[in-house]
Design a protein around this motif. Structure first.
Motif, PDB file in Angstrom:
ATOM      1  N   UNK A 160      69.633  37.952  72.187  1.00 32.87           N
ATOM      2  CA  UNK A 160      70.273  38.533  72.187  1.00 32.87           C
ATOM      3  C   UNK A 160      71.293  38.695  71.237  1.00 32.87           C
ATOM      4  N   UNK A 161      70.652  37.955  70.439  1.00 29.90           N
ATOM      5  CA  UNK A 161      70.748  38.521  68.435  1.00 29.90           C
ATOM      6  C   UNK A 161      70.115  39.514  67.585  1.00 29.90           C
ATOM      7  N   UNK A 162      70.666  40.132  67.162  1.00 33.63           N
ATOM      8  CA  UNK A 162      69.284  41.441  66.357  1.00 33.63           C
ATOM      9  C   UNK A 162      69.820  41.112  65.200  1.00 33.63           C
TER      10      UNK A 162
ATOM     11  N   UNK B 193      64.152  53.010  51.887  1.00 28.43           N
ATOM     12  CA  UNK B 193      65.298  52.199  53.279  1.00 28.43           C
ATOM     13  C   UNK B 193      65.828  53.442  54.755  1.00 28.43           C
ATOM     14  N   UNK B 194      65.970  53.069  55.251  1.00 25.79           N
ATOM     15  CA  UNK B 194      66.049  54.016  56.377  1.00 25.79           C
ATOM     16  C   UNK B 194      66.732  53.478  57.484  1.00 25.79           C
ATOM     17  N   UNK B 195      68.524  54.106  57.442  1.00 24.94           N
ATOM     18  CA  UNK B 195      69.147  53.421  58.775  1.00 24.94           C
ATOM     19  C   UNK B 195      69.089  54.738  59.918  1.00 24.94           C
ATOM     20  N   UNK B 196      69.115  54.921  60.713  1.00 22.66           N
ATOM     21  CA  UNK B 196      68.778  55.512  62.028  1.00 22.66           C
ATOM     22  C   UNK B 196      70.789  55.462  63.237  1.00 22.66           C
ATOM     23  N   UNK B 197      71.866  55.646  63.226  1.00 24.82           N
ATOM     24  CA  UNK B 197      72.705  55.812  64.121  1.00 24.82           C
ATOM     25  C   UNK B 197      72.490  56.111  65.697  1.00 24.82           C
ATOM     26  N   UNK B 198      71.822  55.671  67.035  1.00 23.98           N
ATOM     27  CA  UNK B 198      71.630  56.696  68.050  1.00 23.98           C
ATOM     28  C   UNK B 198      73.222  56.258  69.174  1.00 23.98           C
ATOM     29  N   UNK B 199      73.491  57.122  69.578  1.00 22.79           N
ATOM     30  CA  UNK B 199      74.534  55.977  70.802  1.00 22.79           C
ATOM     31  C   UNK B 199      74.906  55.623  70.283  1.00 22.79           C
ATOM     32  N   UNK B 200      75.380  54.855  69.577  1.00 29.42           N
ATOM     33  CA  UNK B 200      76.240  54.300  68.806  1.00 29.42           C
ATOM     34  C   UNK B 200      75.669  52.857  68.528  1.00 29.42           C
ATOM     35  N   UNK B 201      74.215  53.089  68.097  1.00 34.17           N
ATOM     36  CA  UNK B 201      73.891  51.677  67.560  1.00 34.17           C
ATOM     37  C   UNK B 201      73.265  51.934  66.034  1.00 34.17           C
ATOM     38  N   UNK B 202      72.628  50.623  65.654  1.00 28.61           N
ATOM     39  CA  UNK B 202      72.022  51.599  64.239  1.00 28.61           C
ATOM     40  C   UNK B 202      70.632  51.226  64.284  1.00 28.61           C
TER      41      UNK B 202
ATOM     42  N   UNK C  38      70.982  46.774  77.861  1.00 24.23           N
ATOM     43  CA  UNK C  38      71.323  48.119  77.720  1.00 24.23           C
ATOM     44  C   UNK C  38      71.347  47.866  76.481  1.00 24.23           C
ATOM     45  N   UNK C  39      71.948  47.728  75.246  1.00 24.85           N
ATOM     46  CA  UNK C  39      72.447  47.557  73.954  1.00 24.85           C
ATOM     47  C   UNK C  39      71.606  47.472  73.603  1.00 24.85           C
ATOM     48  N   UNK C  40      70.197  46.468  73.680  1.00 21.34           N
ATOM     49  CA  UNK C  40      68.959  46.135  72.662  1.00 21.34           C
ATOM     50  C   UNK C  40      68.394  47.335  73.293  1.00 21.34           C
ATOM     51  N   UNK C  41      68.291  48.186  74.655  1.00 23.42           N
ATOM     52  CA  UNK C  41      67.673  49.691  74.825  1.00 23.42           C
ATOM     53  C   UNK C  41      67.887  50.581  74.030  1.00 23.42           C
ATOM     54  N   UNK C  42      68.968  50.794  73.697  1.00 25.72           N
ATOM     55  CA  UNK C  42      69.519  51.632  73.154  1.00 25.72           C
ATOM     56  C   UNK C  42      69.371  51.439  71.534  1.00 25.72           C
ATOM     57  N   UNK C  43      69.225  49.859  70.736  1.00 24.58           N
ATOM     58  CA  UNK C  43      68.556  49.511  69.888  1.00 24.58           C
ATOM     59  C   UNK C  43      67.426  50.323  69.320  1.00 24.58           C
ATOM     60  N   UNK C  44      66.753  50.150  70.521  1.00 21.53           N
ATOM     61  CA  UNK C  44      65.369  50.580  69.965  1.00 21.53           C
ATOM     62  C   UNK C  44      65.287  51.758  70.882  1.00 21.53           C
ATOM     63  N   UNK C  45      65.731  52.791  70.686  1.00 30.72           N
ATOM     64  CA  UNK C  45      66.447  54.357  70.873  1.00 30.72           C
ATOM     65  C   UNK C  45      66.247  54.474  69.239  1.00 30.72           C
ATOM     66  N   UNK C  46      67.241  53.867  68.766  1.00 36.08           N
ATOM     67  CA  UNK C  46      67.218  54.178  67.618  1.00 36.08           C
ATOM     68  C   UNK C  46      66.713  53.778  66.378  1.00 36.08           C
TER      69      UNK C  46
ATOM     70  N   UNK D  52      76.463  47.870  66.653  1.00 35.76           N
ATOM     71  CA  UNK D  52      76.867  48.753  66.697  1.00 35.76           C
ATOM     72  C   UNK D  52      77.823  49.402  65.132  1.00 35.76           C
ATOM     73  N   UNK D  53      77.597  47.964  63.724  1.00 37.94           N
ATOM     74  CA  UNK D  53      77.207  48.151  63.016  1.00 37.94           C
ATOM     75  C   UNK D  53      76.301  48.108  61.909  1.00 37.94           C
ATOM     76  N   UNK D  54      75.981  49.041  61.144  1.00 38.61           N
ATOM     77  CA  UNK D  54      75.141  48.016  59.751  1.00 38.61           C
ATOM     78  C   UNK D  54      74.543  47.486  59.628  1.00 38.61           C
ATOM     79  N   UNK D  55      75.824  45.741  59.438  1.00 40.06           N
ATOM     80  CA  UNK D  55      75.821  45.122  58.682  1.00 40.06           C
ATOM     81  C   UNK D  55      76.839  44.660  59.738  1.00 40.06           C
ATOM     82  N   UNK D  56      76.784  43.688  60.234  1.00 43.35           N
ATOM     83  CA  UNK D  56      77.187  42.580  60.874  1.00 43.35           C
ATOM     84  C   UNK D  56      76.652  40.807  60.442  1.00 43.35           C
TER      85      UNK D  56
END
Ligand code: MG
Ligand code: MG
Length: 250
Positions: free
Chosen positions: A196-198, A95-104, A8-16, A173-177
């Motif tokens: 599961x690593x992103x 370079x573009x970043x977007x955060x949606x529903x808590x994920x970048x 479900x986290x990866x699905x959120x990252x796909x939306x972002x 959930x953070x831009x840089x992890x």
């Protein structure tokens, strides 16, 4: 600590990531002789916010804009400005970043303005090619440096150099992890990859020497020798097989 994301986290990252991809398409369509990097920044801000997301870079450690816009010998972290006007023959890394529903999502590409030199085109092509060569190794069981080494080998085989002062990174959930994802190294070292690593894998490559300097604004990174630089980045999810590209339209 390297986090393993759930489905479900990866699905959120796909939306972002999809929002980031749409923003890239808007930038690519807008780039032309005479447009300013501030114009491009505005286009991306409007697109990201219209999708209910937040530009990840805006106010990140004090960065004043929504995109990094890095022209010609600027490697990364160029600050959009009404005074930076694109002209035919330039190249620009966006370079573009977007955060949606808590994920970048985090993705970069270099674009040509009008007609560009064969060297500039080969540099852009090599940045992209090295990314894809690298992520062939981005799967469970391999190590980070397997990706790094493949990127470096591809870039240097074209007579170009990789930037070593800046690297790719985990993203979520953070831009840089953690972990760091260098674009150079020898295989079979460092962190082992698990499903599961992103990761944001992002070769930054120079037509000349690898050395870079940071300008007095505290952000803009340029090549020391004034040579052109190109950047290519997607956020990806590690699986047991092919990596999943997150920052793409679907
Ligand atoms: Mg980026
Ligand atoms: Mg990044």
């Amino acid at each position: 600590m390297i986090s393993i994301k759930s489905a479900s986290e990866i699905a959120k990252m796909q939306k972002a990531g999809e929002i980031v991809a749409l923003a890239h398409r808007a930038v690519k369509d807008a780039i032309c002789d005479g447009i300013t990097t501030e114009d491009l920044d505005r286009i991306v801000y409007e697109l990201i916010t219209s999708k209910g997301a937040v530009p990840s870079f805006l106010n990140y450690n004090g960065f004043p804009k929504s995109i990094c816009a890095s022209v010609n010998d600027v490697v990364i972290h160029g600050i959009p400005s009404k005074d930076i006007v694109l002209k035919n023959g330039d190249i620009i890394s966006v370079d573009i970043g977007a955060c949606y529903d808590g994920y970048h999502g985090d993705s970069a590409a270099t674009y040509g303005v009008g007609e560009i030199s064969p060297l500039a085109q080969r540099l852009i092509d090599t940045a992209k090619e090295s990314f894809y060569r690298g992520i062939e190794f981005a799967r469970e069981g391999n190590r980070i440096s397997d990706v790094s080494a493949a990127i470096q080998q591809c870039v240097e085989s074209q007579g170009f150099s990789v930037v070593t002062e800046f690297v790719g990174h985990g993203v979520g959930s953070k831009l840089h992890e953690p972990p760091q994802v260098p674009n150079y190294g020898v295989p079979k070292r460092g962190v082992r990859l698990y499903a599961g690593m992103t990761l944001a894998v992002e070769p930054m490559i120079n037509a000349g020497k690898s050395h870079v300097k940071i300008l007095g604004d505290g952000w803009t990174v340029k090549t020391v020798d004034g040579s052109l630089s190109a950047h290519f980045e997607h956020s990806i999810a590690i699986t047991k097989g092919e990596p999943l590209l997150l920052t793409v339209e679907r």
